[in-house]
Design a protein around this motif. Structure first.
Motif, PDB file in Angstrom:
ATOM      1  N   GLN A  55      13.127  28.696 -14.483  1.00 52.15           N
ATOM      2  CA  GLN A  55      12.616  29.756 -15.353  1.00 52.15           C
ATOM      3  C   GLN A  55      11.359  30.429 -14.791  1.00 52.15           C
ATOM      4  O   GLN A  55      10.900  31.414 -15.359  1.00 52.15           O
ATOM      5  N   GLU A  56      10.801  29.898 -13.708  1.00 46.95           N
ATOM      6  CA  GLU A  56       9.598  30.501 -13.128  1.00 46.95           C
ATOM      7  C   GLU A  56       9.920  31.905 -12.628  1.00 46.95           C
ATOM      8  O   GLU A  56      10.806  32.065 -11.788  1.00 46.95           O
ATOM      9  N   PRO A  57       9.221  32.937 -13.125  1.00 48.74           N
ATOM     10  CA  PRO A  57       9.512  34.292 -12.661  1.00 48.74           C
ATOM     11  C   PRO A  57       9.193  34.474 -11.173  1.00 48.74           C
ATOM     12  O   PRO A  57       9.890  35.196 -10.462  1.00 48.74           O
ATOM     13  N   VAL A  58       8.146  33.817 -10.736  1.00 43.29           N
ATOM     14  CA  VAL A  58       7.807  33.748  -9.315  1.00 43.29           C
ATOM     15  C   VAL A  58       7.889  32.273  -8.948  1.00 43.29           C
ATOM     16  O   VAL A  58       7.164  31.453  -9.516  1.00 43.29           O
ATOM     17  N   PRO A  59       8.769  31.895  -8.042  1.00 41.23           N
ATOM     18  CA  PRO A  59       8.902  30.467  -7.703  1.00 41.23           C
ATOM     19  C   PRO A  59       7.577  29.872  -7.220  1.00 41.23           C
ATOM     20  O   PRO A  59       6.944  30.396  -6.307  1.00 41.23           O
ATOM     21  N   MET A  60       7.170  28.780  -7.888  1.00 40.97           N
ATOM     22  CA  MET A  60       5.950  28.081  -7.503  1.00 40.97           C
ATOM     23  C   MET A  60       6.175  26.573  -7.434  1.00 40.97           C
ATOM     24  O   MET A  60       5.265  25.825  -7.104  1.00 40.97           O
ATOM     25  N   THR A  61       7.384  26.131  -7.745  1.00 37.99           N
ATOM     26  CA  THR A  61       7.747  24.719  -7.646  1.00 37.99           C
ATOM     27  C   THR A  61       8.919  24.621  -6.687  1.00 37.99           C
ATOM     28  O   THR A  61       9.907  25.345  -6.840  1.00 37.99           O
ATOM     29  N   PHE A  62       8.791  23.737  -5.706  1.00 37.83           N
ATOM     30  CA  PHE A  62       9.778  23.678  -4.637  1.00 37.83           C
ATOM     31  C   PHE A  62      10.233  22.246  -4.376  1.00 37.83           C
ATOM     32  O   PHE A  62       9.420  21.318  -4.390  1.00 37.83           O
ATOM     33  N   GLY A  63      11.506  22.095  -4.111  1.00 39.54           N
ATOM     34  CA  GLY A  63      12.003  20.847  -3.573  1.00 39.54           C
ATOM     35  C   GLY A  63      11.611  20.786  -2.102  1.00 39.54           C
ATOM     36  O   GLY A  63      11.632  21.804  -1.401  1.00 39.54           O
ATOM     37  N   ILE A  64      11.230  19.614  -1.659  1.00 39.77           N
ATOM     38  CA  ILE A  64      10.914  19.397  -0.247  1.00 39.77           C
ATOM     39  C   ILE A  64      12.159  18.793   0.382  1.00 39.77           C
ATOM     40  O   ILE A  64      12.599  17.711  -0.024  1.00 39.77           O
ATOM     41  N   GLU A  65      12.722  19.493   1.336  1.00 45.12           N
ATOM     42  CA  GLU A  65      13.936  19.031   1.988  1.00 45.12           C
ATOM     43  C   GLU A  65      13.622  18.658   3.433  1.00 45.12           C
ATOM     44  O   GLU A  65      12.963  19.406   4.146  1.00 45.12           O
ATOM     45  N   ALA A  66      14.090  17.493   3.832  1.00 51.93           N
ATOM     46  CA  ALA A  66      13.939  17.032   5.217  1.00 51.93           C
ATOM     47  C   ALA A  66      15.297  16.541   5.701  1.00 51.93           C
ATOM     48  O   ALA A  66      15.943  15.753   5.002  1.00 51.93           O
ATOM     49  N   ARG A  67      15.705  17.009   6.837  1.00 48.46           N
ATOM     50  CA  ARG A  67      16.995  16.617   7.420  1.00 48.46           C
ATOM     51  C   ARG A  67      18.139  16.753   6.412  1.00 48.46           C
ATOM     52  O   ARG A  67      19.020  15.892   6.328  1.00 48.46           O
ATOM     53  N   GLY A  68      18.102  17.828   5.624  1.00 44.09           N
ATOM     54  CA  GLY A  68      19.178  18.095   4.683  1.00 44.09           C
ATOM     55  C   GLY A  68      19.125  17.315   3.389  1.00 44.09           C
ATOM     56  O   GLY A  68      20.027  17.438   2.561  1.00 44.09           O
ATOM     57  N   CYS A  69      18.074  16.504   3.184  1.00 44.81           N
ATOM     58  CA  CYS A  69      17.959  15.680   1.971  1.00 44.81           C
ATOM     59  C   CYS A  69      16.729  16.066   1.163  1.00 44.81           C
ATOM     60  O   CYS A  69      15.661  16.300   1.732  1.00 44.81           O
ATOM     61  N   LEU A  70      16.885  16.103  -0.160  1.00 47.00           N
ATOM     62  CA  LEU A  70      15.720  16.266  -1.013  1.00 47.00           C
ATOM     63  C   LEU A  70      14.819  15.054  -0.800  1.00 47.00           C
ATOM     64  O   LEU A  70      15.267  13.909  -0.895  1.00 47.00           O
ATOM     65  N   SER A  71      13.549  15.289  -0.503  1.00 51.38           N
ATOM     66  CA  SER A  71      12.636  14.179  -0.228  1.00 51.38           C
ATOM     67  C   SER A  71      11.409  14.165  -1.129  1.00 51.38           C
ATOM     68  O   SER A  71      10.623  13.232  -1.082  1.00 51.38           O
ATOM     69  N   GLY A  72      11.231  15.194  -1.949  1.00 46.92           N
ATOM     70  CA  GLY A  72      10.081  15.239  -2.838  1.00 46.92           C
ATOM     71  C   GLY A  72       9.945  16.601  -3.477  1.00 46.92           C
ATOM     72  O   GLY A  72      10.858  17.432  -3.403  1.00 46.92           O
TER      73      GLY A  72
END
Length: 169
Positions: A55-72
């Motif tokens: 719902q964020e109009p401007v993205p400010m929360t991100f998944g951290i992806e490493a080697r194709g996997c969500l990591s944080g």
């Protein structure tokens, strides 16, 4: 999407629900975070959080992806009123991904994004006194320790100091 050599920051997706719940349901993670993050962390918590970030109009929360996997997760929260040019940054890395430089890379990307693309002149973070690894992440990314808020945090039935770090454009 933001990218460095070893991480990608991207919007969280419904497909991340299981991985997010698995990684965040860890007391070692929760011990470093504010109490509004629930523990235990369920699949429903993950679904609700992902929906909130979408719902964020401007993205400010991100998944951290490493080697194709969500990591944080790394997120920015813009402050308001006279602090509207300041954002607070928060982040965590799932335990299977610790000690790989992912937090440093993610914080660097998110900080650069905040000051170069979102118009913030300052990004700050509060770190519990016992979280030395997080302090190192911030220092590696050009943050400066601005002070220590004595006995400012109540976590796990104990009172702790909070170290405040800031990156200023």
């Amino acid at each position: 999407m933001l990218q460095s050599n070893n991480v990608v920051l991207r919007r969280l997706e419904a497909a991340d629900q299981a991985a997010l719940a698995r990684l965040a349901n860890n007391k070692k993670i929760w011990d470093q975070l504010r109490d509004y993050i629930p523990f235990p962390y369920s699949s429903q918590h993950a679904a609700d959080f992902i929906a909130l970030t979408r719902q964020e109009p401007v993205p400010m929360t991100f998944g951290i992806e490493a080697r194709g996997c969500l990591s944080g997760v790394v997120g920015l929260v813009g402050l308001s009123d006279v602090y509207r040019k300041t954002a607070e940054i928060g982040y965590w890395i799932g335990e299977p991904f610790w000690n790989q430089g992912l937090a440093s890379a993610a914080v660097g990307l998110a900080t650069h994004h905040a000051v170069q693309h979102l118009g913030f002149t300052r990004v700050h973070a509060g770190v519990f006194a016992y979280n030395v690894a997080s302090m190192r992440v911030l220092l590696k990314n050009g943050y400066v320790r601005e002070g220590i808020f004595q006995k400012a945090v109540f976590k796990n039935e104990q009172v702790w100091d909070e170290h405040r770090f800031a990156f200023v454009k």
